[in-house]
Design an enzyme around this catalytic site. Structure first.
Site, mmCIF file in Angstrom:
data_model
loop_
_atom_site.group_PDB
_atom_site.id
_atom_site.type_symbol
_atom_site.label_atom_id
_atom_site.label_comp_id
_atom_site.label_asym_id
_atom_site.label_seq_id
_atom_site.Cartn_x
_atom_site.Cartn_y
_atom_site.Cartn_z
ATOM 1 N N ASP A 171 0.867 -1.179 0.000
ATOM 2 C CA ASP A 171 0.000 0.000 0.000
ATOM 3 C C ASP A 171 0.905 1.232 0.000
ATOM 4 O O ASP A 171 2.012 1.173 -0.512
ATOM 5 C CB ASP A 171 -0.954 -0.033 1.200
ATOM 6 C CG ASP A 171 -2.281 0.662 0.916
ATOM 7 O OD1 ASP A 171 -2.247 1.854 0.555
ATOM 8 O OD2 ASP A 171 -3.351 0.031 1.051
ATOM 9 N N HIS B 163 2.268 1.890 -3.179
ATOM 10 C CA HIS B 163 1.356 2.830 -3.833
ATOM 11 C C HIS B 163 1.893 4.252 -3.841
ATOM 12 O O HIS B 163 1.158 5.185 -4.143
ATOM 13 C CB HIS B 163 -0.017 2.791 -3.153
ATOM 14 C CG HIS B 163 -0.766 1.514 -3.367
ATOM 15 N ND1 HIS B 163 -2.048 1.302 -2.909
ATOM 16 C CD2 HIS B 163 -0.399 0.358 -3.995
ATOM 17 C CE1 HIS B 163 -2.447 0.076 -3.243
ATOM 18 N NE2 HIS B 163 -1.464 -0.513 -3.900
#
Length: 473
Positions: free
Chosen positions: A282, A305
């Site tokens: 993430d 991310h």
């Protein structure tokens, strides 16, 4: 005759003085010998002190004045409190006992030694009654249990430090969440040093995944040198903290591990993160509401991310974020580079943000503002938004795979004060053009590719920071 008497008197005084001095020296030496014997006796049954040179401030040996004891550098080794360190025995109680003992002495050191693997269940190192400036020396390895019974119906964090002042967590050790049993919701076995998945099955894990390491309500926190790997969810979280320093930190989980943010900041101020490597599934760093004066530099991010502010404003909440600097960062194989993401319906303000000297390699979308963020299959249009203002992008370079810049700003409150300078991004394959919607600002230099969709100046009938008053401290 008088002179003879005076000589005899002087001789007698000399002899008496020598006798008194000799007696004093004997008593002093005797006392020193007794003290030495006391120190040797007190350490003979203390395993953690074997072979270690004693400081006069060591709690197990020192018997000096109370005021000196109050600022001691006492050492509390978890092995001395019953920890086995074999990777199979539950060492949670030993860690709790060592922490309680260390808490009583300002500047104490709790040691998790190298060469051992400690199986530790959920534990809170709380500090309302703790003395300040505790040092947690992590050189060994801590692993999480992987049987569902250890987690009850679900726990929000595995290891937590709360309400502490001046805590330092440092060392070359590893915190291993053994998160694969959570990521794939697979049956699990009781934790061992090698996390053998072939052990006896114990049932599915709870739906609530814990953060591996959380700091809450603390000030003057330092995290340096350690590694957190295979986190169940977020690796490292700071909530309601001030004056935080993170350096030489490593977060390591596979790129497909869900929700495994590297570092998560919320309601925290005066935070510096540098010289760290973050690989996760993430956001490498997630900056949430209530954060200000955040400085991130010399960080290697990927996979993951990217570095994100948000998401903010979910469920019509207010969000306030300001004075954020992200600089001298390298990103590779990430979904986004530097991103601001907000939900429709929120309120508040994101302002005074600078992204500079960002090197991207094979990043899908290096520059993103998304004010229509939605984790559901669909979201309704709302009549309010978190305002985004004064965002600077300076020297953003490298390669992308999908789109170089994406500015999707609110119809209600357009983005204002966006500035772009020295942006040079090359596609590695056929890619989309930059996108802008209700985005206003300035191109300070030419960009490659051209981001001509950015509108100059301010939007018509612009309201200047309608939520800024509500974001003042």
């Amino acid at each position: 005759m008088a002179a003879a008497c005076n000589n005899l008197t002087s001789l007698a005084l000399t002899i008496l003085t020598a006798f008194l001095l000799g007696s004093s020296s004997f008593e002093t030496c005797s006392a020193r010998d007794q003290t030495k014997h006391s120190i040797q006796s007190s350490t003979a049954h203390e395993p953690s002190l074997q072979g270690r040179k004693l400081s006069k401030f060591t709690s197990y040996a020192y018997s000096g004045a109370p005021e000196e004891m109050a600022t001691s550098s006492a050492i509390f080794n978890v092995l001395s409190y019953g920890a086995k360190g074999d990777g199979r025995t539950d060492d949670t109680k030993a860690f709790e006992a060592a922490w309680v003992a260390a808490c009583k002495i300002e500047g104490a050191t709790m040691v998790v030694p190298s060469g051992s693997v400690f199986l530790v269940g959920p534990i809170s190192f709380s500090g309302p009654t703790c003395q300040p400036n505790i040092l947690f020396q992590l050189d060994g390895k801590i692993i999480a249990p992987t049987n569902s019974g250890a987690w009850g119906s679900g726990i929000l964090q595995w290891l937590e430090f709360s309400k502490l002042k001046g805590l330092t967590l440092t060392g070359k050790g590893i915190i291993d969440g053994q998160g694969s049993v959570w990521w794939h919701d697979a049956p699990s076995s009781y934790g061992t040093a090698d996390d053998s998945a072939s052990s006896a099955l114990k049932g599915n894990m709870p739906g609530t995944k814990p953060t591996a390491l959380r700091f809450y309500g603390s000030s003057g926190v330092t995290v340096a040198g350690i590694t957190i790997q295979n986190s169940q969810q977020t690796h490292l979280k700071f909530d309601d903290c001030t004056a935080v320093q993170v350096s030489d930190f490593t977060a390591s989980s596979p790129g497909d591990s869900p929700n495994t943010d590297g570092i998560h900041l919320q309601n925290s101020q005066d935070v510096t993160i540098h010289s760290s490597t973050l690989a996760c599934g993430d956001d490498c760093i997630s900056i949430q509401t209530g954060c200000s004066n955040i400085d991130v530099h010399n960080v290697n991010c990927g996979p993951g991310h990217g570095i994100s502010i948000g998401s903010l404003g979910k469920d019509n909440t207010k969000a306030c974020v300001s004075k954020i600097t992200v600089r001298d960062v390298t990103m590779h194989d990430t979904m986004t580079g530097v991103r601001i993401k907000t939900w429709q319906g929120g309120s508040g303000l994101v302002q005074q943000v600078t992204f500079s000297n960002i090197q991207v390699n094979d990043v899908k979308s290096p520059i993103v503002i998304d004010q229509y963020y939605c984790e559901k299959s669909s979201c309704h249009n709302e009549s309010s938004a978190v305002q985004v203002s004064n965002i600077a992008y300076v020297n953003i370079r490298g390669t992308y795979t999908e789109q170089p810049a994406h500015f999707a700003c609110s119809d209600i409150l357009p983005c204002t004060g966006i500035s772009l300078s020295t942006v040079a991004l090359k596609p590695v394959q056929s890619a989309r053009q930059p996108f802008c919607w209700e985005a206003y600002g300035e191109l300070k230099t030419a960009t490659d590719p051209p981001i001509n969709c950015l509108q100059r100046g301010m939007p018509p009938n612009a309201k200047s920071h309608p939520y800024s008053d509500s974001c003042q401290n």
